[in-house]
Design an enzyme around this catalytic site. Sequence first.
Site, PDB file in Angstrom:
ATOM      1  N   GLU A 133       0.865  -1.176   0.000  1.00  0.00           N
ATOM      2  CA  GLU A 133       0.000   0.000   0.000  1.00  0.00           C
ATOM      3  C   GLU A 133       0.903   1.228   0.000  1.00  0.00           C
ATOM      4  O   GLU A 133       1.288   1.738   1.026  1.00  0.00           O
ATOM      5  CB  GLU A 133      -0.926  -0.010   1.216  1.00  0.00           C
ATOM      6  CG  GLU A 133      -1.981   1.085   1.157  1.00  0.00           C
ATOM      7  CD  GLU A 133      -2.868   1.127   2.378  1.00  0.00           C
ATOM      8  OE1 GLU A 133      -3.658   2.084   2.498  1.00  0.00           O
ATOM      9  OE2 GLU A 133      -2.777   0.227   3.238  1.00  0.00           O
ATOM     10  N   HIS A 197      -5.464   6.238  -1.820  1.00  0.00           N
ATOM     11  CA  HIS A 197      -4.714   7.439  -1.425  1.00  0.00           C
ATOM     12  C   HIS A 197      -4.442   8.285  -2.661  1.00  0.00           C
ATOM     13  O   HIS A 197      -3.302   8.584  -3.005  1.00  0.00           O
ATOM     14  CB  HIS A 197      -3.420   7.051  -0.708  1.00  0.00           C
ATOM     15  CG  HIS A 197      -3.662   6.396   0.617  1.00  0.00           C
ATOM     16  ND1 HIS A 197      -3.775   7.113   1.786  1.00  0.00           N
ATOM     17  CD2 HIS A 197      -3.842   5.096   0.950  1.00  0.00           C
ATOM     18  CE1 HIS A 197      -3.999   6.282   2.789  1.00  0.00           C
ATOM     19  NE2 HIS A 197      -4.061   5.046   2.303  1.00  0.00           N
ATOM     20  N   HIS A 218      -9.944   0.542   0.218  1.00  0.00           N
ATOM     21  CA  HIS A 218     -10.859   1.192   1.180  1.00  0.00           C
ATOM     22  C   HIS A 218     -11.621   2.344   0.526  1.00  0.00           C
ATOM     23  O   HIS A 218     -11.373   3.514   0.787  1.00  0.00           O
ATOM     24  CB  HIS A 218     -10.168   1.600   2.476  1.00  0.00           C
ATOM     25  CG  HIS A 218      -8.838   2.275   2.380  1.00  0.00           C
ATOM     26  ND1 HIS A 218      -8.606   3.392   1.607  1.00  0.00           N
ATOM     27  CD2 HIS A 218      -7.661   1.999   3.003  1.00  0.00           C
ATOM     28  CE1 HIS A 218      -7.357   3.779   1.750  1.00  0.00           C
ATOM     29  NE2 HIS A 218      -6.759   2.945   2.578  1.00  0.00           N
ATOM     30  N   ASP A 250     -16.446  -1.069   9.907  1.00  0.00           N
ATOM     31  CA  ASP A 250     -16.304  -0.945  11.356  1.00  0.00           C
ATOM     32  C   ASP A 250     -17.222   0.118  11.936  1.00  0.00           C
ATOM     33  O   ASP A 250     -17.219   0.372  13.142  1.00  0.00           O
ATOM     34  CB  ASP A 250     -14.846  -0.645  11.735  1.00  0.00           C
ATOM     35  CG  ASP A 250     -14.324   0.665  11.145  1.00  0.00           C
ATOM     36  OD1 ASP A 250     -15.068   1.328  10.389  1.00  0.00           O
ATOM     37  OD2 ASP A 250     -13.158   1.008  11.417  1.00  0.00           O
ATOM     38  N   GLY A 251     -18.021   0.771  11.070  1.00  0.00           N
ATOM     39  CA  GLY A 251     -18.924   1.803  11.532  1.00  0.00           C
ATOM     40  C   GLY A 251     -18.290   3.168  11.654  1.00  0.00           C
ATOM     41  O   GLY A 251     -18.982   4.143  11.978  1.00  0.00           O
ATOM     42  N   PHE A 252     -16.973   3.269  11.380  1.00  0.00           N
ATOM     43  CA  PHE A 252     -16.253   4.535  11.526  1.00  0.00           C
ATOM     44  C   PHE A 252     -15.627   5.004  10.215  1.00  0.00           C
ATOM     45  O   PHE A 252     -15.727   6.170   9.857  1.00  0.00           O
ATOM     46  CB  PHE A 252     -15.155   4.413  12.592  1.00  0.00           C
ATOM     47  CG  PHE A 252     -15.689   4.091  13.948  1.00  0.00           C
ATOM     48  CD1 PHE A 252     -16.269   5.069  14.737  1.00  0.00           C
ATOM     49  CD2 PHE A 252     -15.636   2.801  14.434  1.00  0.00           C
ATOM     50  CE1 PHE A 252     -16.777   4.780  15.986  1.00  0.00           C
ATOM     51  CE2 PHE A 252     -16.140   2.494  15.688  1.00  0.00           C
ATOM     52  CZ  PHE A 252     -16.713   3.482  16.467  1.00  0.00           C
ATOM     53  N   ASP A 274      -7.945  -3.802   7.188  1.00  0.00           N
ATOM     54  CA  ASP A 274      -6.942  -2.744   7.386  1.00  0.00           C
ATOM     55  C   ASP A 274      -6.422  -2.809   8.824  1.00  0.00           C
ATOM     56  O   ASP A 274      -6.156  -1.785   9.462  1.00  0.00           O
ATOM     57  CB  ASP A 274      -7.538  -1.374   7.083  1.00  0.00           C
ATOM     58  CG  ASP A 274      -6.494  -0.301   6.794  1.00  0.00           C
ATOM     59  OD1 ASP A 274      -5.312  -0.657   6.578  1.00  0.00           O
ATOM     60  OD2 ASP A 274      -6.840   0.896   6.811  1.00  0.00           O
ATOM     61  N   LEU A 308      -7.335   8.687  11.349  1.00  0.00           N
ATOM     62  CA  LEU A 308      -7.477   7.238  11.468  1.00  0.00           C
ATOM     63  C   LEU A 308      -6.203   6.552  10.988  1.00  0.00           C
ATOM     64  O   LEU A 308      -5.626   6.925   9.963  1.00  0.00           O
ATOM     65  CB  LEU A 308      -8.660   6.745  10.637  1.00  0.00           C
ATOM     66  CG  LEU A 308     -10.067   7.030  11.191  1.00  0.00           C
ATOM     67  CD1 LEU A 308     -11.124   6.660  10.157  1.00  0.00           C
ATOM     68  CD2 LEU A 308     -10.313   6.267  12.478  1.00  0.00           C
ATOM     69  N   GLY A 310      -5.487   2.875  10.230  1.00  0.00           N
ATOM     70  CA  GLY A 310      -5.921   1.491  10.151  1.00  0.00           C
ATOM     71  C   GLY A 310      -7.105   1.253  11.054  1.00  0.00           C
ATOM     72  O   GLY A 310      -7.869   2.173  11.382  1.00  0.00           O
TER      73      GLY A 310
END
Length: 389
Positions: A133, A197, A218, A250-252, A274, A308, A310
Amino acid sequence: MSGESRRAITADIVFDGAVAHRNAAVIVEGGDIAGVLPPGDLPQSVSVERLPAGIWLAPGFIDVQVNGGGDVLFNDSPTPDAIRAIAAAHRHFGTTSLLPTFITDSPAKMAAAVDAAEQLIGLDPCILGIHLEGPFLSPQKPGVHAPEYIRQPDDADVALLTRKRKGAMLVTLAPEEVPAGFVRRLTGAGIRVSLGHSMATYEQSRAAIAEGMTGFTHLFNAMRPLASRDPGPIAAALECPDVWFGMIVDGFHVDPAVLRIALRGLAKPMLVTDAMPPVGGTRAEFTLYGETIRVSGGKQCTREDGVLAGSVLDMAAAVRNCVRLIGMPLETALRLASIHPAAFLGLDRRLGRLARGYRADMVALDPDKIEVVRSWVAGASTIDYAAQS
């Protein structure tokens, strides 16, 4: 192989990756699956193990984006031992194979990481190859990646990436930051290329797809956002049926409502974690590029400035969140964790299904709690986690 060397595992539900079979048996022969059939059709010579009532047997999970686990960060220690430790931590959550993921760093460490993963191909069935990555990313969308290591590829990078190898390789890059033809050169060497990215425009994203790029890392995170007059890479991804996108459920990282919209697109989704060192570990913080990363609320990995870094997500939790946060049927969530990533890597004739000729990578899970109670890698049973709880 003799009948005595075969064994069968029976369960109330065997989900083979496509169909849920009631009261079925999976025959394991060595490290492979020899068939799925009713228990009454099993030969008398086959030893039979019956899973507890209510437990499902399903394909093992495949994670193409794993930065760390078990208190180990791949970037800190790009060695075979570190990769093994990370994989062992994730097996507790049903991940039976993965791509250790090395994020943007120095050329020397990147080469060491490639070598470390390659050494394990054929020796450790959990290791499928490597995910790089970076470092060919957009300086405008670094996320937690160190800006001083972000760069454009040179001849040494091309030689490293395109040399002969045994394992799979996935490279996340910003297509607008690499030379013309670079994406085609990688895909021509059998490398999976994913956009991430990136500040690529819609046109630049489509051009990379035309050169063989098949992934979006992602989706939504660390990329040009979708706007009414600036569709960018998100629109390019979701209107193309021949690409895959990773979801960190993950909800975030991405709101569940946004993920539900993405799932209505034409692109094919797959679950990724991740994951960082706290997954399967004992410590709630770690160091990345000399900075302390902490787990806040037991759910997020963040840098001191709130960026954030990961996640602390595991694949069993990702499947569970798909059901509980998105409203996805369990069978669909299980496919996103198994046959979908296998297909993205071109390994779907060997991994991601419970069918004859596939490797015997399996998980036993409680369908109500959506928790893994046991797993098998190439037919070998791992720890019975429920017995240890």
